[in-house]
Design a protein around this motif. Structure first.
Motif, short mmCIF file in Angstrom:
data_model
loop_
_atom_site.label_atom_id
_atom_site.label_comp_id
_atom_site.label_asym_id
_atom_site.label_seq_id
_atom_site.Cartn_x
_atom_site.Cartn_y
_atom_site.Cartn_z
N GLY A 170 0.81 -1.21 0.00
CA GLY A 170 0.00 0.00 0.00
C GLY A 170 0.84 1.27 0.00
N TYR A 171 2.09 1.15 -0.46
CA TYR A 171 3.03 2.27 -0.50
C TYR A 171 3.67 2.38 -1.88
N TRP A 172 4.12 3.60 -2.22
CA TRP A 172 5.03 3.78 -3.34
C TRP A 172 6.44 3.49 -2.83
N VAL A 173 7.15 2.61 -3.49
CA VAL A 173 8.47 2.19 -3.07
C VAL A 173 9.52 3.00 -3.85
N VAL A 174 10.43 3.64 -3.13
CA VAL A 174 11.45 4.51 -3.72
C VAL A 174 12.80 3.83 -3.54
N THR A 175 13.54 3.61 -4.65
CA THR A 175 14.71 2.73 -4.58
C THR A 175 16.03 3.37 -4.96
N ARG A 176 16.02 4.50 -5.69
CA ARG A 176 17.29 5.08 -6.16
C ARG A 176 17.79 6.16 -5.21
N TYR A 177 19.11 6.33 -5.21
CA TYR A 177 19.77 7.24 -4.27
C TYR A 177 19.23 8.66 -4.35
N GLU A 178 19.22 9.24 -5.55
CA GLU A 178 18.82 10.64 -5.66
C GLU A 178 17.36 10.85 -5.27
N ASP A 179 16.51 9.88 -5.57
CA ASP A 179 15.10 10.00 -5.19
C ASP A 179 14.92 9.87 -3.68
N VAL A 180 15.62 8.92 -3.08
CA VAL A 180 15.55 8.77 -1.62
C VAL A 180 16.03 10.05 -0.94
N ASN A 197 11.03 17.70 4.04
CA ASN A 197 10.20 17.13 5.10
C ASN A 197 8.89 17.90 5.28
N ILE A 198 8.63 18.85 4.39
CA ILE A 198 7.33 19.53 4.38
C ILE A 198 6.40 18.81 3.39
N LEU A 199 6.89 18.65 2.15
CA LEU A 199 6.10 17.94 1.15
C LEU A 199 5.97 16.46 1.50
N PHE A 200 7.03 15.90 2.09
CA PHE A 200 7.01 14.48 2.46
C PHE A 200 7.11 14.39 3.98
N ILE A 222 19.05 0.33 9.69
CA ILE A 222 17.75 0.81 9.22
C ILE A 222 17.69 0.63 7.71
N VAL A 223 16.88 -0.29 7.28
CA VAL A 223 16.77 -0.66 5.87
C VAL A 223 15.88 0.32 5.11
N ALA A 224 14.80 0.74 5.73
CA ALA A 224 13.82 1.59 5.04
C ALA A 224 13.07 2.43 6.05
N TRP A 225 12.56 3.55 5.57
CA TRP A 225 11.79 4.46 6.41
C TRP A 225 10.55 4.87 5.64
N ARG A 226 9.70 5.66 6.26
CA ARG A 226 8.42 5.98 5.60
C ARG A 226 8.12 7.46 5.66
N ARG A 227 7.36 7.92 4.65
CA ARG A 227 6.89 9.29 4.57
C ARG A 227 5.50 9.28 3.93
N VAL A 228 4.80 10.42 4.07
CA VAL A 228 3.49 10.57 3.44
C VAL A 228 3.46 11.93 2.75
N THR A 281 4.08 10.31 -10.38
CA THR A 281 3.18 11.16 -9.60
C THR A 281 2.70 10.44 -8.34
N ILE A 282 2.93 11.07 -7.21
CA ILE A 282 2.45 10.56 -5.93
C ILE A 282 1.27 11.44 -5.51
N PRO A 283 0.10 10.89 -5.28
CA PRO A 283 -1.05 11.72 -4.92
C PRO A 283 -0.94 12.26 -3.51
N LYS A 284 -1.67 13.31 -3.22
CA LYS A 284 -1.75 13.82 -1.86
C LYS A 284 -2.24 12.69 -0.95
N GLY A 285 -1.53 12.50 0.16
CA GLY A 285 -1.87 11.41 1.07
C GLY A 285 -1.20 10.09 0.72
N GLY A 286 -0.49 10.04 -0.41
CA GLY A 286 0.20 8.82 -0.81
C GLY A 286 1.34 8.50 0.15
#
Length: 766
Positions: free
Chosen positions: A54-64, A71-74, A309-315, A326-331
């Motif tokens: 139920g998440y968008w998975v982000v895998t590349r360095y620059e995107d992470v 930390n405002i948008l995400f 820490i392998v992975a973390w989460r944001r919304v 495109t990640i929707p609002k609330g994604g």
């Protein structure tokens, strides 16, 4: 490719691929090796929607990094959200314990997060952490004493769990009673938040979580009653009394439980991971035994390859773009640091353990930006002490056979349950020299010192390549293979006080050695003359790298390569790669005369049909406009050469498709900082909610580093782009050789090692 659509769609209506639909982080390959499990995604689908998660998975360095940076948008609000919702029965158990875990430092939004962080950060600055090192050293030494003559141990059970927990309790000011109970509680907290327990397992887990909450609050109540003790939680109580509206009581109660788990679990797992990695890569272990100065860089490389820490989460708080998706609002985003840490677009040889990797500290294991781990330097210090003590006292220790890496099943934390090791006590070095027990190297607190991360090599061969140009073939002192490298890579060569960057140019069929070609520059800074005039075969050098800031994009339809003079070195490596892959290219090589053109024989031999030689004294000068007259979409232009050539190309590139031109300068042409000609300016750090002053006699980078902002830097000359910062407001006085004219005009980026403010103020996204 990732295969045909699975028939599923994401919340934005886009088809979900078969690989994305099948992805699960709860079992299988991801639990064994998360970076390897997501290799396909980094290559084919770097941001994808996982229906199972139920998440968008982000895998590349620059995107992470980009997600962490904003930390405002995400928002981090979902960082501690339970992956598996509680059953009604489990929820009732927590109600019985009056469990009310709310916001902590890791899942709090601005402005509250930074307001509290500023008040509570003092104990984490390097000079304050130095006082804890002797205690960590003494504790580690005492624990090693227990096992040193035994000949075998489970490092996790015997050492790596108890010491980080004891250190954490000492740092927090918490009594050390009930250590085993706290361990059980921490495991339950991890499974409750990041695991997928069955309904039956949940009931047992939440009993422990409830008791954890109860115990944490009892400890806090004692501190509140008498806040005169020493430790970070006592500091927090005192700040609560002074600023009750910022450090609230509910915040303290949530933080008390969270910090009791986080302060030791992460360090314990990271340390165990590091020993597992190094003992499985015996050459690396042996090298730090021989040279303890490499321990800080080895720690960073282990954090890159095996962070806890392998992975973390944001919304997403609004619709956003991540990696073109495109990640929707609330994604919800699942940002996989372990995958970013092995992204070939950022790291050379990302799958190999290289303790000489001098940019390993750029790993994402501590996060990035305003929410970067406050305790990172405590973890570094403990891991260095562990490695220094074991490599000095038990260098012959090895992994026992027949074991495998077993991790607590969850999506975010990683560390082995056991590490069984063995050794022959009769071979213990301190039996021959008892003074070894009392030795030890104390390292400065913080990221590794860049100048300490140097690989020793031997000059195997020196070849006169052209008039004023010598080619140096370098080999490892111990006969091991030197690292592989990608086109555009360079190494730093260090000889005495000389440190210079040189592009790698060896043929692709010579693994194990590195080759550089150096032009002797009479008007240079002395580095090339020193290397030309003093080096001979058999001499030794120190090098750093390989690193790549001039990377070849291998997805284009056509390539135009342009080299001027010694600029042929990175361009030839690119031509070699394009030829090997069968991609269409043309190579323009310019020089004053054939006698001055380095590597010209190999250029013609290996790339004859694609080569266009432009020799001034033969009347075949390059018509630059003609060479790049047909730069259409799908064409990439790479150039390395004199400043006037690159400036002219940038002017022409204003009408090309975005991103078509890539270039590398020989030097900055800058003469350094002259305080008499500079002016002071103010910098507002928007993400950190800090304001700093940059005086006329200091660089922006120096001020940022002294403020505690973790920002990497390599060249110090504006050539590599490592020290880049995002500009939010203000006009930049650009002095780098990284940004194109178009990028400078946008004013969105600054190289902090050399560039400054044109006016009185800059606002940066740091």
């Amino acid at each position: 490719m990732s295969g045909p659509p699975s028939g599923m769609v994401s919340p934005t209506g886009c088809p979900v691929s078969e690989r994305a639909a099948a992805f699960t982080p709860f079992e299988g390959d991801y639990q064994l090796d998360p970076a390897e499990a997501l290799r396909w995604a980094r290559a084919q689908e770097p941001v994808f929607y996982s229906p199972q998660l139920g998440y968008w998975v982000v895998t590349r360095y620059e995107d992470v990094k980009a997600v962490f940076r904003d930390n405002i948008l995400f928002s981090p609000a979902n960082a501690l959200e339970k992956v598996t919702p509680l059953t009604p029965e489990a929820a009732k158990v927590l109600e019985r314990y009056n469990y009310k875990l709310e916001r902590t430092m890791v899942n709090e939004d601005e402005p509250q997060h930074m307001e509290r962080r500023r008040l509570l950060m003092d104990a984490f600055i390097p000079e304050k952490l130095e006082k804890h090192e002797p205690m960590v050293r003494e504790l580690t030494r005492a624990y090693v004493d227990r096992i040193v003559d035994r000949g075998h141990a489970d490092l996790v059970k015997d050492i790596f769990y108890e010491i980080p927990l004891t250190v954490a309790l000492h740092f927090l000011g918490v009594p050390e009673e009930g250590v085993e109970k706290l361990r059980r509680f921490a495991v339950a907290h991890t499974l409750n938040t990041w695991g997928r327990p069955t309904p039956e397992e949940q009931l047992e887990i939440v009993e422990n979580v409830g008791q954890f909450w109860q115990t944490a609050n009892e400890i806090l109540d004692t501190m509140i009653a008498d806040p005169t003790g020493e430790g970070w939680m006592y500091d927090t109580v005192r700040e609560h009394r002074k600023h009750p509206d910022i450090v609230t009581e509910s915040y303290m109660r949530s933080m008390m439980m969270a910090i009791l788990a986080a302060a030791h679990e992460t360090t314990s797992n990271a340390t165990a991971n590091a020993f597992w990695i190094l003992l499985n890569n015996r050459n690396a272990w042996d090298e730090i035994c021989e040279n303890p100065a490499l321990i800080p860089s080895a720690v960073e490389e282990c954090l890159r390859m095996g962070g806890s820490i392998v992975a973390w989460r944001r919304v997403a708080t609004d619709e956003a773009q991540v990696g073109g998706v495109t990640i929707p609002k609330g994604g919800k985003l699942f940002i996989v640091q372990a995958s970013a840490n092995q992204d070939a677009a950022h790291w050379e040889n990302p799958d190999e353990v290289d303790i000489y990797r001098d940019n390993a500290a750029e790993h994402m294991s501590f996060g990035y930006g305003a929410h970067q781990c406050m305790g990172k330097n405590i973890a570094r210090m403990e891991m260095r002490v562990f490695l220094e003590e074991f490599t000095r006292r038990l260098p012959h220790m090895k992994l026992a056979g027949g074991q495998r890496f077993e991790n607590l099943p969850n999506i975010s934390f990683r560390g082995p349950s056991h590490i069984h090791v063995e050794w022959d006590p009769a071979e213990n070095p301190e039996r021959r020299d008892p003074a070894l027990r009392e030795g030890g190297v104390v390292f400065p607190i913080g990221a590794p010192v860049r100048d300490d991360i140097l690989r020793r090599v031997r000059v195997q061969e020196i070849v006169e390549e052209a008039e004023g140009v010598k080619r140096f073939v370098l080999a490892d002192l111990s006969g091991r293979d030197l690292p592989r490298w990608s086109p555009g890579s360079h190494i730093d060569v260090v000889a005495g006080d000389v440190r210079r960057k040189y592009s790698l140019c060896g043929p692709p069929d010579t693994p194990g050695t590195l080759e550089i070609s150096i032009l002797r520059e009479e008007d240079g800074q002395g580095g090339s003359k020193h290397l030309h005039d003093t080096l001979k075969p058999g001499d030794t050098l120190s090098i750093a790298g390989p690193k790549n800031h001039f990377r070849l994009d291998e997805t284009a339809e056509r390539y135009v390569l342009i080299a001027g003079g010694i600029g042929i070195t990175p361009i030839l490596a690119m031509a070699d790669r394009l030829k090997a892959r069968g991609l269409p290219y043309v190579l323009h090589y310019c020089g004053r005369s054939r006698g001055t053109m380095a590597l010209v024989s190999r250029v013609l031999r290996d790339h004859g049909g694609a080569v266009r030689l432009h020799v001034a004294d033969e009347g075949t000068r390059l018509d630059l406009a003609e060479a790049v007259a047909d730069v259409a979409p799908g064409t990439q232009v790479y150039c390395c050469g004199p400043e006037r050539m690159l400036d002219a190309l940038q002017d022409m590139a204003e009408h090309w498709p975005d991103g078509a031109l890539h270039f590398e300068y020989f030097s900055t042409g800058a003469s350094g900082l002259d305080p008499a000609k500079e002016h002071a300016f103010t910098v507002e750090l928007r993400d950190s909610d800090l304001t700093v002053e940059v005086p006329a006699d200091r660089t922006l980078y120096d001020v940022l580093k002294s403020t505690g902002i973790d920002i990497p830097m390599e060249c110090g000359e504006g050539l590599c782009g490592t020290c880049e910062a995002r500009v939010v407001e203000g006009e930049v006085d650009h002095r780098d050789r990284v940004l194109s004219k178009a990028e400078r005009a946008k004013g969105e980026r600054i190289m902090s090692c050399c560039s400054r403010a044109k006016g009185k103020k800059l606002v940066l996204g740091l």
